[in-house]
Motif scaffolding. Structure first.
Motif, PDB file in Angstrom:
ATOM      1  N   ALA A 146      38.761  25.381  26.701  1.00  0.00           N
ATOM      2  CA  ALA A 146      37.977  24.513  27.586  1.00  0.00           C
ATOM      3  C   ALA A 146      38.759  24.173  28.853  1.00  0.00           C
ATOM      4  O   ALA A 146      38.208  24.197  29.961  1.00  0.00           O
ATOM      5  CB  ALA A 146      37.564  23.241  26.851  1.00  0.00           C
ATOM      6  N   ARG A 147      40.047  23.869  28.695  1.00  0.00           N
ATOM      7  CA  ARG A 147      40.869  23.578  29.878  1.00  0.00           C
ATOM      8  C   ARG A 147      40.993  24.812  30.769  1.00  0.00           C
ATOM      9  O   ARG A 147      41.002  24.706  31.994  1.00  0.00           O
ATOM     10  CB  ARG A 147      42.235  23.043  29.450  1.00  0.00           C
ATOM     11  N   GLY A 148      41.079  25.985  30.159  1.00  0.00           N
ATOM     12  CA  GLY A 148      41.125  27.220  30.937  1.00  0.00           C
ATOM     13  C   GLY A 148      39.854  27.422  31.740  1.00  0.00           C
ATOM     14  O   GLY A 148      39.904  27.805  32.910  1.00  0.00           O
ATOM     15  N   TRP A 187      37.763  24.838  38.750  1.00  0.00           N
ATOM     16  CA  TRP A 187      38.479  24.075  39.774  1.00  0.00           C
ATOM     17  C   TRP A 187      39.039  24.991  40.865  1.00  0.00           C
ATOM     18  O   TRP A 187      38.985  24.667  42.037  1.00  0.00           O
ATOM     19  CB  TRP A 187      39.595  23.280  39.106  1.00  0.00           C
ATOM     20  N   LYS A 188      39.564  26.157  40.465  1.00  0.00           N
ATOM     21  CA  LYS A 188      40.136  27.101  41.424  1.00  0.00           C
ATOM     22  C   LYS A 188      39.070  27.913  42.164  1.00  0.00           C
ATOM     23  O   LYS A 188      39.393  28.633  43.101  1.00  0.00           O
ATOM     24  CB  LYS A 188      41.099  28.071  40.712  1.00  0.00           C
ATOM     25  N   SER A 203      27.492  21.138  38.921  1.00  0.00           N
ATOM     26  CA  SER A 203      28.625  21.608  39.716  1.00  0.00           C
ATOM     27  C   SER A 203      29.376  22.760  39.043  1.00  0.00           C
ATOM     28  O   SER A 203      30.298  23.308  39.625  1.00  0.00           O
ATOM     29  CB  SER A 203      29.599  20.452  39.964  1.00  0.00           C
ATOM     30  N   ASN A 204      28.961  23.137  37.846  1.00  0.00           N
ATOM     31  CA  ASN A 204      29.660  24.198  37.126  1.00  0.00           C
ATOM     32  C   ASN A 204      28.880  25.507  37.239  1.00  0.00           C
ATOM     33  O   ASN A 204      27.666  25.523  37.100  1.00  0.00           O
ATOM     34  CB  ASN A 204      29.835  23.807  35.659  1.00  0.00           C
TER      35      ASN A 204
END
Length: 172
Positions: free
Chosen positions: A14-16, A22-23, A56-57
């Motif tokens: 999930a963080r990945g 984000w990038k 936003s995703n």
């Protein structure tokens, strides 16, 4: 992401995915499918669904029929009909043609189990627009909602019945 192979790795995955977002790195259908599969195997389908639903995703734009069906199946197992409808609406809004008889059957089955007429109606509308007339007719028959009984207020009275019959027998 590919090194995340166990359900216990779901937090790292999930963080990945959040880092990709984000990038500004675009996902691929394979990345999306792999992440959804990880979430489903970890019994955390809401994790993927929340990312897809988020305006936003960009993850939802990379759904394919297999990953969409995997996510719907996992959400159905946890009785998340509201989320299933939201994910489906996001896919439709992004122009993805993911509706097929299998996943619409899954959506309608979950809606029917929810005993919520609004969920059933919304699911029927989605199925009607996404399937052929023949496929929709089969599902409509399978999940038809019985007509509600007429309440005493709506039932015809003897006066209204006699008025109606006199109108049809009267000639101008």
């Amino acid at each position: 992401l590919r090194k995340c192979t166990k359900p216990s790795h779901i937090g790292v995955a999930a963080r990945g995915m959040q880092f990709f977002q984000w990038k500004g790195v675009d996902f691929t259908q394979n990345t999306c499918a792999y992440f959804i599969s990880l979430c489903a195997n970890a019994q955390k389908p809401l994790l993927a669904a929340d990312m897809i639903i988020s305006p936003s995703n960009r993850l939802g734009a990379w759904l394919n029929k297999k990953s969409y069906t995997t996510l719907l199946t996992s959400l159905a197992e946890t009785n998340e009909i509201e989320t299933m409808l939201k994910v489906t609406n996001v896919a439709i809004s992004k122009g993805l043609q993911l509706q097929n008889k299998e996943n619409m059957d899954l959506l309608l089955s979950a809606a029917a189990k929810s005993d919520n007429a609004e969920h059933v109606a919304t699911s029927m509308q989605i199925a009607q627009t996404g399937l052929s007339a023949e496929e929709f007719a089969e599902l409509k028959e399978k999940y038809s909602v019985p007509a509600s009984p007429v309440s005493e207020d709506d039932a015809p009275t003897e006066d209204s019945a006699s008025d109606a019959s006199s109108e049809t027998t009267a000639s101008p």
